[in-house]
Design an enzyme around this catalytic site. Sequence first.
Site, PDB file in Angstrom:
ATOM      1  CB  CYS A 137      -0.845  -0.039   1.273  1.00 33.57           C
ATOM      2  SG  CYS A 137      -1.740   1.469   1.663  1.00 33.57           S
ATOM      3  CG  HIS A 138       1.635   5.513  -2.017  1.00 30.80           C
ATOM      4  ND1 HIS A 138       1.551   5.862  -3.345  1.00 30.80           N
ATOM      5  CD2 HIS A 138       2.816   6.032  -1.584  1.00 30.80           C
ATOM      6  CE1 HIS A 138       2.621   6.566  -3.682  1.00 30.80           C
ATOM      7  NE2 HIS A 138       3.394   6.683  -2.633  1.00 30.80           N
ATOM      8  CB  THR A 139       0.264   3.684   4.240  1.00 32.30           C
ATOM      9  OG1 THR A 139      -0.969   4.194   3.744  1.00 32.30           O
ATOM     10  CG2 THR A 139       0.524   4.258   5.610  1.00 32.30           C
ATOM     11  CG  HIS A 190      -0.527  -1.509   6.274  1.00 31.19           C
ATOM     12  ND1 HIS A 190       0.471  -0.947   5.514  1.00 31.19           N
ATOM     13  CD2 HIS A 190      -1.679  -1.018   5.788  1.00 31.19           C
ATOM     14  CE1 HIS A 190      -0.062  -0.143   4.616  1.00 31.19           C
ATOM     15  NE2 HIS A 190      -1.374  -0.176   4.751  1.00 31.19           N
ATOM     16  CD  GLU A 191      -3.644  -3.728   0.796  1.00 29.59           C
ATOM     17  OE1 GLU A 191      -3.819  -2.508   0.974  1.00 29.59           O
ATOM     18  OE2 GLU A 191      -3.585  -4.225  -0.331  1.00 29.59           O
ATOM     19  CB  CYS A 243     -10.444  -2.630  22.716  1.00 29.39           C
ATOM     20  SG  CYS A 243     -11.567  -1.332  23.301  1.00 29.39           S
ATOM     21  CB  CYS A 271     -12.694   2.176  24.197  1.00 27.38           C
ATOM     22  SG  CYS A 271     -12.718   2.255  22.399  1.00 27.38           S
ATOM     23  CB  CYS A 282     -15.098  -0.339  20.587  1.00 26.18           C
ATOM     24  SG  CYS A 282     -13.435  -0.455  19.897  1.00 26.18           S
ATOM     25  CB  CYS A 302     -10.159   1.122  18.968  1.00 26.86           C
ATOM     26  SG  CYS A 302      -9.715   0.222  20.453  1.00 26.86           S
ATOM     27  NE  ARG A 350      -7.794   6.781  18.645  1.00 30.12           N
ATOM     28  CZ  ARG A 350      -8.427   7.927  18.868  1.00 30.12           C
ATOM     29  NH1 ARG A 350      -7.902   9.066  18.492  1.00 30.12           N
ATOM     30  NH2 ARG A 350      -9.592   7.928  19.493  1.00 30.12           N
ATOM     31  CB  CYS A 364      -4.903  -1.660   4.061  1.00 32.64           C
ATOM     32  SG  CYS A 364      -4.742   0.140   3.971  1.00 32.64           S
ATOM     33  NE  ARG A 368      -3.154  -2.081  -2.119  1.00 31.27           N
ATOM     34  CZ  ARG A 368      -3.034  -0.744  -2.074  1.00 31.27           C
ATOM     35  NH1 ARG A 368      -2.428  -0.076  -3.036  1.00 31.27           N
ATOM     36  NH2 ARG A 368      -3.508  -0.074  -1.030  1.00 31.27           N
TER      37      ARG A 368
HETATM   38  P1  NAD Z   1      -1.321   4.951  -5.086  1.00 30.36           P
HETATM   39  O1  NAD Z   1       0.039   5.536  -5.159  1.00 30.36           O
HETATM   40  O2  NAD Z   1      -1.555   3.633  -5.745  1.00 30.36           O
HETATM   41  O3  NAD Z   1      -2.376   5.995  -5.703  1.00 30.36           O
HETATM   42  C1  NAD Z   1      -2.315   7.385  -5.491  1.00 30.36           C
HETATM   43  C2  NAD Z   1      -2.730   8.079  -6.788  1.00 30.36           C
HETATM   44  O4  NAD Z   1      -2.804   9.487  -6.535  1.00 30.36           O
HETATM   45  C3  NAD Z   1      -1.726   7.889  -7.924  1.00 30.36           C
HETATM   46  O5  NAD Z   1      -2.380   7.409  -9.095  1.00 30.36           O
HETATM   47  C4  NAD Z   1      -1.150   9.298  -8.132  1.00 30.36           C
HETATM   48  O6  NAD Z   1      -0.795   9.555  -9.492  1.00 30.36           O
HETATM   49  C5  NAD Z   1      -2.306  10.172  -7.654  1.00 30.36           C
HETATM   50  N1  NAD Z   1      -1.923  11.522  -7.247  1.00 30.36           N
HETATM   51  C6  NAD Z   1      -0.831  11.909  -6.534  1.00 30.36           C
HETATM   52  N2  NAD Z   1      -0.844  13.256  -6.366  1.00 30.36           N
HETATM   53  C7  NAD Z   1      -1.970  13.728  -6.961  1.00 30.36           C
HETATM   54  C8  NAD Z   1      -2.545  15.024  -7.121  1.00 30.36           C
HETATM   55  N3  NAD Z   1      -1.955  16.094  -6.620  1.00 30.36           N
HETATM   56  N4  NAD Z   1      -3.722  15.123  -7.781  1.00 30.36           N
HETATM   57  C9  NAD Z   1      -4.334  14.030  -8.306  1.00 30.36           C
HETATM   58  N5  NAD Z   1      -3.827  12.775  -8.190  1.00 30.36           N
HETATM   59  C10 NAD Z   1      -2.659  12.625  -7.531  1.00 30.36           C
HETATM   60  O7  NAD Z   1      -1.708   4.890  -3.528  1.00 30.36           O
HETATM   61  P2  NAD Z   1      -2.830   4.031  -2.749  1.00 30.36           P
HETATM   62  O8  NAD Z   1      -2.191   2.816  -2.177  1.00 30.36           O
HETATM   63  O9  NAD Z   1      -4.047   3.930  -3.591  1.00 30.36           O
HETATM   64  O10 NAD Z   1      -3.109   5.021  -1.509  1.00 30.36           O
HETATM   65  C11 NAD Z   1      -3.721   6.272  -1.710  1.00 30.36           C
HETATM   66  C12 NAD Z   1      -3.608   7.130  -0.463  1.00 30.36           C
HETATM   67  O11 NAD Z   1      -4.423   6.601   0.577  1.00 30.36           O
HETATM   68  C13 NAD Z   1      -2.191   7.203   0.116  1.00 30.36           C
HETATM   69  O12 NAD Z   1      -1.987   8.519   0.597  1.00 30.36           O
HETATM   70  C14 NAD Z   1      -2.255   6.227   1.274  1.00 30.36           C
HETATM   71  O13 NAD Z   1      -1.280   6.495   2.253  1.00 30.36           O
HETATM   72  C15 NAD Z   1      -3.642   6.516   1.773  1.00 30.36           C
HETATM   73  N6  NAD Z   1      -4.246   5.476   2.632  1.00 30.36           N
HETATM   74  C16 NAD Z   1      -5.035   5.918   3.658  1.00 30.36           C
HETATM   75  C17 NAD Z   1      -5.677   5.004   4.473  1.00 30.36           C
HETATM   76  C18 NAD Z   1      -6.618   5.467   5.545  1.00 30.36           C
HETATM   77  O14 NAD Z   1      -7.092   4.626   6.316  1.00 30.36           O
HETATM   78  N7  NAD Z   1      -6.944   6.753   5.630  1.00 30.36           N
HETATM   79  C19 NAD Z   1      -5.493   3.633   4.263  1.00 30.36           C
HETATM   80  C20 NAD Z   1      -4.722   3.230   3.171  1.00 30.36           C
HETATM   81  C21 NAD Z   1      -4.096   4.163   2.368  1.00 30.36           C
HETATM   82 ZN    ZN Z   2      -2.678   0.704   3.611  1.00 27.66          ZN
END
Ligand code: NAD
Ligand code: ZN
Length: 407
Positions: free
Chosen positions: A75-77, A97-98, A127, A130, A133, A141, A145, A205, A400
């Site tokens: 994942c991007h995270t 994490h995924e 949990c 809390c 939850c 949580c 969290r 995720c 993915r």
């Molecule tokens: P990814 O890299 O596969 O996709 C991100 C997309 O955003 C790419 O296609 C990229 O070209 C595009 N992008 C980047 N900057 C941009 C802009 N300024 N304008 C338009 N498009 C733009 O990533 P992913 O795995 O799909 O994750 C996406 C986001 O979600 C990441 O920031 C990730 O950390 C976040 N995330 C959050 C949670 C949560 O629970 N909140 C969970 C998982 C992932």
């Molecule tokens: Zn993720």
Amino acid sequence: RDGKHSWAGHKMQRFVSFIEDIPFLSLCCHTQLTFLLCVAAVAWEAGKPLVLEEVEVAPPQAMEVRLKILYASLCHTDVYFWEAKGQKPIFPRILGHEAAGIVESVGEGVTELAPGDHVLPVFTGECKECAHCLSEESNMCDLLRINTDRGVMLSDGQSRFSIKGKPINHFLGTSTFSEYTVVHSGCVAKINPLAPLDKVCVLSCGFSTGFGATVNVAKPTKGSTVAVFGLGAVGLAAAEGARVSGASRIIGVDVNPKRFEEAKKFGVNEFVNPKDYDRPVQEVIAEMTGGGADRSVECTGNIDAMISAFECVHDGWGVAVLVGVPHKDAVLKTHPVNFLNERTLKGTFFGNYKPRSDLPSVVERYMNKEIELEKFITHEVTFSEINKAFDYMLQGASLRCIIRMDG
Ligand code: NAD
Ligand code: ZN
């Protein structure tokens, strides 16, 4: 690898036979006493390729479980915390994490999970006790969290991973780029054992985050217009949520035009590349939609995209949902009148799903063919090729990439 495993086996055997001399201990503390040696991908330094290392994995302590990870996906995270450009650098660390796997052993007090259960680990836990939850509205949580800065287990502030006695940090309480990992039992969803783990791992995720951001948080109505910023796996899952909610216009916004063709498979029917315009993309969307989108979901992590996602929704009723993980110093700046004009800005982790209570039913939706996960899986590599998964994501080539842990 077998050769290397044997010295650990020898060490372990000596340890176990010592314990067996004490009958009481061998009965009561069985799971507490088994150390395992396995292979994990260790991030030693920011931005440097992960290195496959032999890692000692301590037994699960009270309320923890040790999992055998069978499939992981990137994942991007993971990439942000590996690059550590906009995040706190914590190294050495086992990312990931995924994933999907099987419970190998359980610690004291764990009653809802048993060895052999098929599970999805989740970066944010439940949990079940809390205030969060117990609230129907929250998955934040108090105890479990998401915490991106913690590299140790909650119960004793220690890591369960070590290399020759040197502790290696955990990541998001999951650290799934390891053949075995220890997680809190509250961060584990027990799922249908018939579900194919190489597919449902993306539910742990990316898919659930994007899909839930739309169906649980943005809640578009039938016939509405939804703008999705970022067409990676998370954004396309958000689009999928818009499609099943009956949205008639789904506008995909991405700076990588290579994503547009693929996004058509996910119901995205209009496309905007911010780079094609010399004015803010929110103005372009307002013009396309006669005043703004009804809902928007931001899945980029880019602060400008977050601002645009908020400002592109219609006044009077528009709702924007932030999902992307921002740079640690990011500040969201917008004129307060955008709120006074009755726009709503929300954010979500894990699509507001409660991982233990809700995730098993998302798995069932896949089993009943209501949602399709195959189209999110564009690449597959063996564990020894894990760095390729990072390359694919950095090149914007993958949605993915599944990492087969047995390879
Ligand atoms: P990814 O890299 O596969 O996709 C991100 C997309 O955003 C790419 O296609 C990229 O070209 C595009 N992008 C980047 N900057 C941009 C802009 N300024 N304008 C338009 N498009 C733009 O990533 P992913 O795995 O799909 O994750 C996406 C986001 O979600 C990441 O920031 C990730 O950390 C976040 N995330 C959050 C949670 C949560 O629970 N909140 C969970 C998982 C992932
Ligand atoms: Zn993720």
